[in-house]
Design a protein around this motif. Structure first.
Motif, PDB file in Angstrom:
ATOM      1  N   ARG A  18       0.805  -1.229   0.000  1.00 51.57           N
ATOM      2  CA  ARG A  18       0.000   0.000   0.000  1.00 51.57           C
ATOM      3  C   ARG A  18       0.833   1.272   0.000  1.00 51.57           C
ATOM      4  O   ARG A  18       0.351   2.314  -0.419  1.00 51.57           O
ATOM      5  CB  ARG A  18      -0.930   0.011   1.207  1.00 51.57           C
ATOM      6  CG  ARG A  18      -2.040  -0.997   1.071  1.00 51.57           C
ATOM      7  CD  ARG A  18      -2.993  -0.905   2.224  1.00 51.57           C
ATOM      8  NE  ARG A  18      -4.011  -1.943   2.112  1.00 51.57           N
ATOM      9  CZ  ARG A  18      -4.617  -2.493   3.132  1.00 51.57           C
ATOM     10  NH1 ARG A  18      -4.338  -2.097   4.357  1.00 51.57           N
ATOM     11  NH2 ARG A  18      -5.512  -3.431   2.944  1.00 51.57           N
ATOM     12  N   GLN A  19       2.079   1.189   0.490  1.00 53.56           N
ATOM     13  CA  GLN A  19       2.841   2.418   0.615  1.00 53.56           C
ATOM     14  C   GLN A  19       4.231   2.373  -0.003  1.00 53.56           C
ATOM     15  O   GLN A  19       4.573   3.249  -0.774  1.00 53.56           O
ATOM     16  CB  GLN A  19       2.931   2.814   2.093  1.00 53.56           C
ATOM     17  CG  GLN A  19       1.564   3.229   2.602  1.00 53.56           C
ATOM     18  CD  GLN A  19       1.598   3.779   3.995  1.00 53.56           C
ATOM     19  OE1 GLN A  19       1.111   3.141   4.892  1.00 53.56           O
ATOM     20  NE2 GLN A  19       2.169   4.941   4.173  1.00 53.56           N
ATOM     21  N   VAL A  20       5.027   1.405   0.298  1.00 49.06           N
ATOM     22  CA  VAL A  20       6.425   1.407  -0.129  1.00 49.06           C
ATOM     23  C   VAL A  20       6.568   1.291  -1.638  1.00 49.06           C
ATOM     24  O   VAL A  20       7.305   2.053  -2.257  1.00 49.06           O
ATOM     25  CB  VAL A  20       7.218   0.280   0.578  1.00 49.06           C
ATOM     26  CG1 VAL A  20       8.642   0.192   0.064  1.00 49.06           C
ATOM     27  CG2 VAL A  20       7.194   0.512   2.084  1.00 49.06           C
ATOM     28  N   VAL A  21       5.866   0.348  -2.275  1.00 51.91           N
ATOM     29  CA  VAL A  21       6.036   0.131  -3.714  1.00 51.91           C
ATOM     30  C   VAL A  21       5.429   1.241  -4.568  1.00 51.91           C
ATOM     31  O   VAL A  21       5.559   1.217  -5.780  1.00 51.91           O
ATOM     32  CB  VAL A  21       5.504  -1.250  -4.163  1.00 51.91           C
ATOM     33  CG1 VAL A  21       6.285  -2.360  -3.511  1.00 51.91           C
ATOM     34  CG2 VAL A  21       4.035  -1.393  -3.905  1.00 51.91           C
ATOM     35  N   VAL A  22       4.795   2.191  -3.961  1.00 48.48           N
ATOM     36  CA  VAL A  22       4.297   3.357  -4.692  1.00 48.48           C
ATOM     37  C   VAL A  22       5.012   4.619  -4.217  1.00 48.48           C
ATOM     38  O   VAL A  22       4.438   5.692  -4.166  1.00 48.48           O
ATOM     39  CB  VAL A  22       2.753   3.509  -4.590  1.00 48.48           C
ATOM     40  CG1 VAL A  22       2.063   2.412  -5.361  1.00 48.48           C
ATOM     41  CG2 VAL A  22       2.284   3.547  -3.165  1.00 48.48           C
ATOM     42  N   ARG A  27      -1.488   3.814  -1.619  1.00 51.33           N
ATOM     43  CA  ARG A  27      -2.204   3.119  -2.685  1.00 51.33           C
ATOM     44  C   ARG A  27      -3.563   2.683  -2.171  1.00 51.33           C
ATOM     45  O   ARG A  27      -3.650   1.876  -1.252  1.00 51.33           O
ATOM     46  CB  ARG A  27      -1.407   1.902  -3.127  1.00 51.33           C
ATOM     47  CG  ARG A  27      -2.138   1.030  -4.117  1.00 51.33           C
ATOM     48  CD  ARG A  27      -1.284  -0.172  -4.478  1.00 51.33           C
ATOM     49  NE  ARG A  27      -2.097  -1.168  -5.119  1.00 51.33           N
ATOM     50  CZ  ARG A  27      -2.088  -2.449  -4.810  1.00 51.33           C
ATOM     51  NH1 ARG A  27      -1.291  -2.891  -3.869  1.00 51.33           N
ATOM     52  NH2 ARG A  27      -2.855  -3.288  -5.445  1.00 51.33           N
ATOM     53  N   PRO A  28      -4.645   3.205  -2.757  1.00 52.47           N
ATOM     54  CA  PRO A  28      -5.973   2.736  -2.350  1.00 52.47           C
ATOM     55  C   PRO A  28      -6.094   1.226  -2.553  1.00 52.47           C
ATOM     56  O   PRO A  28      -5.547   0.668  -3.503  1.00 52.47           O
ATOM     57  CB  PRO A  28      -6.924   3.495  -3.283  1.00 52.47           C
ATOM     58  CG  PRO A  28      -6.153   4.709  -3.695  1.00 52.47           C
ATOM     59  CD  PRO A  28      -4.717   4.257  -3.767  1.00 52.47           C
ATOM     60  N   ALA A  29      -6.805   0.552  -1.674  1.00 54.00           N
ATOM     61  CA  ALA A  29      -6.871  -0.905  -1.644  1.00 54.00           C
ATOM     62  C   ALA A  29      -7.271  -1.546  -2.967  1.00 54.00           C
ATOM     63  O   ALA A  29      -6.774  -2.593  -3.315  1.00 54.00           O
ATOM     64  CB  ALA A  29      -7.816  -1.356  -0.533  1.00 54.00           C
ATOM     65  N   ARG A  30      -8.165  -0.972  -3.719  1.00 55.57           N
ATOM     66  CA  ARG A  30      -8.645  -1.611  -4.949  1.00 55.57           C
ATOM     67  C   ARG A  30      -7.930  -1.132  -6.220  1.00 55.57           C
ATOM     68  O   ARG A  30      -8.283  -1.526  -7.315  1.00 55.57           O
ATOM     69  CB  ARG A  30     -10.151  -1.398  -5.091  1.00 55.57           C
ATOM     70  CG  ARG A  30     -10.928  -1.995  -3.934  1.00 55.57           C
ATOM     71  CD  ARG A  30     -12.359  -2.279  -4.310  1.00 55.57           C
ATOM     72  NE  ARG A  30     -13.240  -2.552  -3.204  1.00 55.57           N
ATOM     73  CZ  ARG A  30     -13.201  -3.602  -2.410  1.00 55.57           C
ATOM     74  NH1 ARG A  30     -12.262  -4.489  -2.555  1.00 55.57           N
ATOM     75  NH2 ARG A  30     -14.081  -3.775  -1.447  1.00 55.57           N
ATOM     76  N   ARG A  34       0.287  -1.798 -10.638  1.00 62.07           N
ATOM     77  CA  ARG A  34       0.986  -1.117 -11.733  1.00 62.07           C
ATOM     78  C   ARG A  34       0.380   0.257 -12.007  1.00 62.07           C
ATOM     79  O   ARG A  34       1.094   1.222 -12.252  1.00 62.07           O
ATOM     80  CB  ARG A  34       0.980  -1.984 -12.990  1.00 62.07           C
ATOM     81  CG  ARG A  34       1.889  -1.476 -14.064  1.00 62.07           C
ATOM     82  CD  ARG A  34       3.367  -1.496 -13.602  1.00 62.07           C
ATOM     83  NE  ARG A  34       4.135  -0.569 -14.401  1.00 62.07           N
ATOM     84  CZ  ARG A  34       4.855   0.444 -13.927  1.00 62.07           C
ATOM     85  NH1 ARG A  34       4.953   0.664 -12.647  1.00 62.07           N
ATOM     86  NH2 ARG A  34       5.518   1.232 -14.728  1.00 62.07           N
ATOM     87  N   GLY A  35      -0.945   0.373 -11.947  1.00 69.34           N
ATOM     88  CA  GLY A  35      -1.594   1.662 -12.149  1.00 69.34           C
ATOM     89  C   GLY A  35      -1.200   2.665 -11.085  1.00 69.34           C
ATOM     90  O   GLY A  35      -0.939   3.839 -11.376  1.00 69.34           O
ATOM     91  N   ALA A  36      -1.137   2.224  -9.834  1.00 67.05           N
ATOM     92  CA  ALA A  36      -0.741   3.105  -8.733  1.00 67.05           C
ATOM     93  C   ALA A  36       0.720   3.532  -8.881  1.00 67.05           C
ATOM     94  O   ALA A  36       1.067   4.684  -8.610  1.00 67.05           O
ATOM     95  CB  ALA A  36      -0.950   2.410  -7.396  1.00 67.05           C
ATOM     96  N   GLN A  37       1.575   2.605  -9.342  1.00 72.01           N
ATOM     97  CA  GLN A  37       2.979   2.957  -9.545  1.00 72.01           C
ATOM     98  C   GLN A  37       3.121   3.981 -10.666  1.00 72.01           C
ATOM     99  O   GLN A  37       3.878   4.943 -10.534  1.00 72.01           O
ATOM    100  CB  GLN A  37       3.796   1.699  -9.865  1.00 72.01           C
ATOM    101  CG  GLN A  37       3.994   0.821  -8.658  1.00 72.01           C
ATOM    102  CD  GLN A  37       4.682  -0.495  -8.996  1.00 72.01           C
ATOM    103  OE1 GLN A  37       4.427  -1.090 -10.038  1.00 72.01           O
ATOM    104  NE2 GLN A  37       5.539  -0.944  -8.103  1.00 72.01           N
ATOM    105  N   PRO A  43       8.726   3.319 -10.976  1.00 70.10           N
ATOM    106  CA  PRO A  43       8.838   2.171 -11.875  1.00 70.10           C
ATOM    107  C   PRO A  43       8.418   0.879 -11.173  1.00 70.10           C
ATOM    108  O   PRO A  43       8.452   0.779  -9.946  1.00 70.10           O
ATOM    109  CB  PRO A  43      10.325   2.132 -12.236  1.00 70.10           C
ATOM    110  CG  PRO A  43      11.003   2.828 -11.114  1.00 70.10           C
ATOM    111  CD  PRO A  43      10.024   3.853 -10.586  1.00 70.10           C
ATOM    112  N   ALA A  44       8.037  -0.115 -11.965  1.00 65.30           N
ATOM    113  CA  ALA A  44       7.675  -1.426 -11.418  1.00 65.30           C
ATOM    114  C   ALA A  44       8.883  -2.029 -10.707  1.00 65.30           C
ATOM    115  O   ALA A  44      10.027  -1.827 -11.118  1.00 65.30           O
ATOM    116  CB  ALA A  44       7.231  -2.353 -12.546  1.00 65.30           C
ATOM    117  N   GLY A  45       8.621  -2.780  -9.631  1.00 61.07           N
ATOM    118  CA  GLY A  45       9.694  -3.462  -8.924  1.00 61.07           C
ATOM    119  C   GLY A  45      10.269  -4.575  -9.776  1.00 61.07           C
ATOM    120  O   GLY A  45       9.531  -5.315 -10.419  1.00 61.07           O
TER     121      GLY A  45
END
Length: 108
Positions: A18-22, A27-30, A34-37, A43-45
């Motif tokens: 929810r937080q680190v990868v964005v 990041r909202p739950a739903r 990839r869209g949130a990133q 970039p994608a992890g």
């Protein structure tokens, strides 16, 4: 302002998703990962490191939500679902998987 919160092992991967990868955003739950990133400009992890080959992983591969759940949420191989499906197809019975943790080998 800085928020401080206790994060237990079971909550770790949810916090990470929810937080680190964005980019330490929210990041909202739903919202798809990839869209949130993309929205956050992050970039994608991708996989990196010396131990990837031992686990059958390749450097540069994009990390998925299911892989993060397996690794961080359940302490299993990132591709555990596919490994189990292949073993069942080969006729092996499903058995409980050991969890990774202090003093335990990741490979079991």
């Amino acid at each position: 302002m800085m928020d401080i919160a206790l994060i237990t092992a079971g909550q770790m991967y949810r916090y990470y998703l929810r937080q680190v990868v964005v980019g330490d955003g929210r990041r909202p739950a739903r919202t798809p990962l990839r869209g949130a990133q993309q929205e956050a400009g992050v970039p994608a992890g991708r996989r990196m490191g010396r131990g990837l080959a031992v686990l059958g992983l390749a450097a540069g591969d994009v990390v998925t939500v299911a892989q993060l759940r397996n690794l961080f949420g359940e302490g299993r191989h990132p591709h555990a679902d596919q490994i189990e499906a292949d073993q069942i197809t080969a006729g092996k019975k499903r058995s409980p998987q050991p969890r990774a943790g202090p003093g335990r080998s990741y490979a079991g």
